[in-house]
Design a protein around this motif. Structure first.
Motif, PDB file in Angstrom:
ATOM      1  N   TYR A  91      -6.577  15.099  -3.172  1.00 39.64           N
ATOM      2  CA  TYR A  91      -6.505  15.736  -4.498  1.00 39.64           C
ATOM      3  C   TYR A  91      -7.448  16.944  -4.573  1.00 39.64           C
ATOM      4  O   TYR A  91      -7.714  17.446  -5.648  1.00 39.64           O
ATOM      5  N   GLU A  92      -7.961  17.323  -3.407  1.00 37.46           N
ATOM      6  CA  GLU A  92      -8.963  18.401  -3.335  1.00 37.46           C
ATOM      7  C   GLU A  92     -10.141  18.132  -4.255  1.00 37.46           C
ATOM      8  O   GLU A  92     -10.672  19.030  -4.912  1.00 37.46           O
ATOM      9  N   LEU A  93     -10.538  16.884  -4.300  1.00 38.73           N
ATOM     10  CA  LEU A  93     -11.710  16.485  -5.099  1.00 38.73           C
ATOM     11  C   LEU A  93     -12.840  16.158  -4.144  1.00 38.73           C
ATOM     12  O   LEU A  93     -12.611  15.643  -3.036  1.00 38.73           O
ATOM     13  N   GLU A  94     -14.059  16.406  -4.591  1.00 42.18           N
ATOM     14  CA  GLU A  94     -15.227  16.008  -3.816  1.00 42.18           C
ATOM     15  C   GLU A  94     -16.102  15.131  -4.704  1.00 42.18           C
ATOM     16  O   GLU A  94     -16.570  15.571  -5.753  1.00 42.18           O
ATOM     17  N   LEU A  95     -16.278  13.876  -4.289  1.00 41.30           N
ATOM     18  CA  LEU A  95     -17.123  12.969  -5.074  1.00 41.30           C
ATOM     19  C   LEU A  95     -18.580  13.342  -4.852  1.00 41.30           C
ATOM     20  O   LEU A  95     -18.968  13.682  -3.731  1.00 41.30           O
ATOM     21  N   ASP A  96     -19.411  13.236  -5.889  1.00 43.16           N
ATOM     22  CA  ASP A  96     -20.845  13.422  -5.626  1.00 43.16           C
ATOM     23  C   ASP A  96     -21.420  12.098  -5.105  1.00 43.16           C
ATOM     24  O   ASP A  96     -20.684  11.129  -4.886  1.00 43.16           O
ATOM     25  N   ASP A  97     -22.731  12.061  -4.893  1.00 39.05           N
ATOM     26  CA  ASP A  97     -23.333  10.889  -4.238  1.00 39.05           C
ATOM     27  C   ASP A  97     -23.096   9.587  -5.013  1.00 39.05           C
ATOM     28  O   ASP A  97     -23.134   8.498  -4.444  1.00 39.05           O
ATOM     29  N   ASP A  98     -22.913   9.706  -6.323  1.00 44.25           N
ATOM     30  CA  ASP A  98     -22.703   8.517  -7.158  1.00 44.25           C
ATOM     31  C   ASP A  98     -21.225   8.289  -7.487  1.00 44.25           C
ATOM     32  O   ASP A  98     -20.898   7.442  -8.320  1.00 44.25           O
ATOM     33  N   GLY A  99     -20.365   9.080  -6.861  1.00 43.28           N
ATOM     34  CA  GLY A  99     -18.931   8.859  -7.026  1.00 43.28           C
ATOM     35  C   GLY A  99     -18.280   9.618  -8.171  1.00 43.28           C
ATOM     36  O   GLY A  99     -17.106   9.392  -8.465  1.00 43.28           O
ATOM     37  N   TRP A 100     -19.023  10.520  -8.803  1.00 43.35           N
ATOM     38  CA  TRP A 100     -18.473  11.245  -9.953  1.00 43.35           C
ATOM     39  C   TRP A 100     -17.657  12.467  -9.521  1.00 43.35           C
ATOM     40  O   TRP A 100     -17.997  13.124  -8.533  1.00 43.35           O
ATOM     41  N   VAL A 101     -16.629  12.783 -10.324  1.00 43.39           N
ATOM     42  CA  VAL A 101     -15.971  14.100 -10.267  1.00 43.39           C
ATOM     43  C   VAL A 101     -15.750  14.566 -11.705  1.00 43.39           C
ATOM     44  O   VAL A 101     -15.709  13.743 -12.637  1.00 43.39           O
ATOM     45  N   GLY A 102     -15.567  15.868 -11.873  1.00 48.59           N
ATOM     46  CA  GLY A 102     -15.278  16.399 -13.204  1.00 48.59           C
ATOM     47  C   GLY A 102     -13.918  15.910 -13.682  1.00 48.59           C
ATOM     48  O   GLY A 102     -12.962  15.892 -12.907  1.00 48.59           O
ATOM     49  N   VAL A 103     -13.846  15.521 -14.952  1.00 49.19           N
ATOM     50  CA  VAL A 103     -12.565  15.105 -15.525  1.00 49.19           C
ATOM     51  C   VAL A 103     -11.548  16.244 -15.429  1.00 49.19           C
ATOM     52  O   VAL A 103     -10.383  16.011 -15.081  1.00 49.19           O
ATOM     53  N   ASP A 104     -11.980  17.474 -15.695  1.00 45.92           N
ATOM     54  CA  ASP A 104     -11.050  18.617 -15.639  1.00 45.92           C
ATOM     55  C   ASP A 104     -10.472  18.780 -14.237  1.00 45.92           C
ATOM     56  O   ASP A 104      -9.285  19.077 -14.079  1.00 45.92           O
ATOM     57  N   GLN A 105     -11.324  18.590 -13.234  1.00 44.64           N
ATOM     58  CA  GLN A 105     -10.835  18.723 -11.855  1.00 44.64           C
ATOM     59  C   GLN A 105      -9.795  17.643 -11.542  1.00 44.64           C
ATOM     60  O   GLN A 105      -8.784  17.904 -10.902  1.00 44.64           O
ATOM     61  N   LEU A 106     -10.081  16.418 -11.998  1.00 37.48           N
ATOM     62  CA  LEU A 106      -9.125  15.336 -11.761  1.00 37.48           C
ATOM     63  C   LEU A 106      -7.805  15.622 -12.478  1.00 37.48           C
ATOM     64  O   LEU A 106      -6.724  15.457 -11.894  1.00 37.48           O
ATOM     65  N   LEU A 107      -7.893  16.069 -13.735  1.00 36.81           N
ATOM     66  CA  LEU A 107      -6.662  16.364 -14.492  1.00 36.81           C
ATOM     67  C   LEU A 107      -5.851  17.457 -13.810  1.00 36.81           C
ATOM     68  O   LEU A 107      -4.624  17.340 -13.661  1.00 36.81           O
ATOM     69  N   THR A 108      -6.540  18.515 -13.351  1.00 35.41           N
ATOM     70  CA  THR A 108      -5.850  19.607 -12.660  1.00 35.41           C
ATOM     71  C   THR A 108      -5.112  19.079 -11.433  1.00 35.41           C
ATOM     72  O   THR A 108      -3.949  19.421 -11.187  1.00 35.41           O
ATOM     73  N   ALA A 109      -5.790  18.210 -10.682  1.00 34.90           N
ATOM     74  CA  ALA A 109      -5.174  17.667  -9.464  1.00 34.90           C
ATOM     75  C   ALA A 109      -3.981  16.776  -9.814  1.00 34.90           C
ATOM     76  O   ALA A 109      -2.925  16.863  -9.184  1.00 34.90           O
ATOM     77  N   LEU A 110      -4.133  15.923 -10.822  1.00 34.51           N
ATOM     78  CA  LEU A 110      -3.044  15.010 -11.192  1.00 34.51           C
ATOM     79  C   LEU A 110      -1.820  15.778 -11.686  1.00 34.51           C
ATOM     80  O   LEU A 110      -0.679  15.429 -11.364  1.00 34.51           O
ATOM     81  N   LYS A 111      -2.060  16.852 -12.450  1.00 39.56           N
ATOM     82  CA  LYS A 111      -0.956  17.618 -13.048  1.00 39.56           C
ATOM     83  C   LYS A 111      -0.047  18.250 -12.003  1.00 39.56           C
ATOM     84  O   LYS A 111       1.087  18.625 -12.319  1.00 39.56           O
ATOM     85  N   LEU A 112      -0.538  18.417 -10.776  1.00 40.02           N
ATOM     86  CA  LEU A 112       0.297  18.989  -9.723  1.00 40.02           C
ATOM     87  C   LEU A 112       1.489  18.076  -9.421  1.00 40.02           C
ATOM     88  O   LEU A 112       2.504  18.507  -8.894  1.00 40.02           O
ATOM     89  N   ASN A 113       1.329  16.792  -9.747  1.00 36.91           N
ATOM     90  CA  ASN A 113       2.420  15.831  -9.570  1.00 36.91           C
ATOM     91  C   ASN A 113       3.260  15.817 -10.857  1.00 36.91           C
ATOM     92  O   ASN A 113       2.721  15.549 -11.935  1.00 36.91           O
ATOM     93  N   PRO A 114       4.573  16.119 -10.750  1.00 33.90           N
ATOM     94  CA  PRO A 114       5.415  16.180 -11.958  1.00 33.90           C
ATOM     95  C   PRO A 114       5.292  14.918 -12.820  1.00 33.90           C
ATOM     96  O   PRO A 114       5.410  14.982 -14.038  1.00 33.90           O
ATOM     97  N   LYS A 115       5.022  13.803 -12.170  1.00 38.66           N
ATOM     98  CA  LYS A 115       4.876  12.548 -12.905  1.00 38.66           C
ATOM     99  C   LYS A 115       3.752  12.616 -13.942  1.00 38.66           C
ATOM    100  O   LYS A 115       3.788  11.973 -14.982  1.00 38.66           O
ATOM    101  N   TRP A 116       2.720  13.402 -13.629  1.00 38.87           N
ATOM    102  CA  TRP A 116       1.534  13.462 -14.503  1.00 38.87           C
ATOM    103  C   TRP A 116       1.352  14.852 -15.115  1.00 38.87           C
ATOM    104  O   TRP A 116       0.258  15.207 -15.516  1.00 38.87           O
ATOM    105  N   SER A 117       2.437  15.603 -15.214  1.00 42.79           N
ATOM    106  CA  SER A 117       2.298  16.995 -15.672  1.00 42.79           C
ATOM    107  C   SER A 117       1.732  17.109 -17.089  1.00 42.79           C
ATOM    108  O   SER A 117       1.138  18.122 -17.443  1.00 42.79           O
ATOM    109  N   ASP A 118       1.880  16.027 -17.885  1.00 47.03           N
ATOM    110  CA  ASP A 118       1.386  16.085 -19.275  1.00 47.03           C
ATOM    111  C   ASP A 118       0.045  15.369 -19.453  1.00 47.03           C
ATOM    112  O   ASP A 118      -0.411  15.194 -20.589  1.00 47.03           O
TER     113      ASP A 118
END
Ligand code: HQG
Length: 179
Positions: A21-48
């Motif tokens: 998903y082109e995400l990079e977890l930090d040492d505690d496993g966090w990623v930005g919500v916006d980054q996750l949403l951007t990655a998920l939206k690439l899949n038509p299933k999650w476009s909304d």
């Protein structure tokens, strides 16, 4: 939106394959919500998909698998990514439980509880939770009772997962009781 399906995909991204998903977890496993949403939206299933959906996915789940704090999201447990996610060490309850398939009972009694594919051994706060975990693998699961107090006193490290799940490093056989 099917929140159970969304939760499975978010777990896959945050526990096992963030690079897909082109995400990079930090040492505690966090990623930005916006980054996750951007990655998920690439899949038509999650476009909304929106932030509110992630919040509902978490609040409607029967298990606390993810948390969102200050615009970031992470999985509480279950990681298999190569870099070890840093979990907070803590003093466990005196007794913890582990539910598993009956066929691996003897191997566990010999070798202890190992993390296998994951980064940490997963333990349950109560027998009911251990039964649910074990039922993923066996209709008649086997339950181990772990002398977490003694193991902790003797240097085995325990970490916070969520309110029902504790994490630990390898638990040697001497701390395991078959119940
Ligand atoms: C077994 C789910 C042979 C161990 C659950 C388990 C949990 C051994 C399997 C969370 C062994 C690993 C984690 C040994 C351990 N010989 N087998 N020496 N030591 N094992 O899935 O604890 O719904 O990685 O008994 O509810 O089953 O995904 O761990 O059967 O909380 O949120 O190796 O995943 O949560 O399996 O489950 P897993 P687990 P979610």
């Amino acid at each position: 939106m099917n929140y159970q399906e969304l939760s499975k995909e978010v777990s896959y991204a945050l526990r096992h394959a963030p690079w897909e998903y082109e995400l990079e977890l930090d040492d505690d496993g966090w990623v930005g919500v916006d980054q996750l949403l951007t990655a998920l939206k690439l899949n038509p299933k999650w476009s909304d998909v929106k932030m509110a959906d992630l919040a509902l996915m978490i609040s409607e789940s029967e298990k606390k698998r993810h948390e969102i704090v200050d615009g970031r999201i992470r999985a509480f447990y279950g990681h298999s990514v190569p870099n070890r996610i840093l979990k907070t060490q803590a003093t466990p309850p005196a007794i913890l439980y582990h539910g598993t398939a009956r066929k691996v009972k003897d191997s566990i009694l010999q070798e202890g509880l190992k993390p296998n594919q994951r980064q940490y051994v997963h333990l349950s706060q109560d027998v009911e939770t251990a039964m649910q975990v074990g039922k993923r693998r066996d209709s008649d699961p086997f339950i181990f009772e772990i002398d977490a107090k003694l193991a902790h006193e003797n240097g085995v490290k325990f970490y916070l997962g969520n309110e029902k799940v504790w994490l630990a490093d390898v638990i040697p056989p001497r701390y395991l009781n078959a119940i």
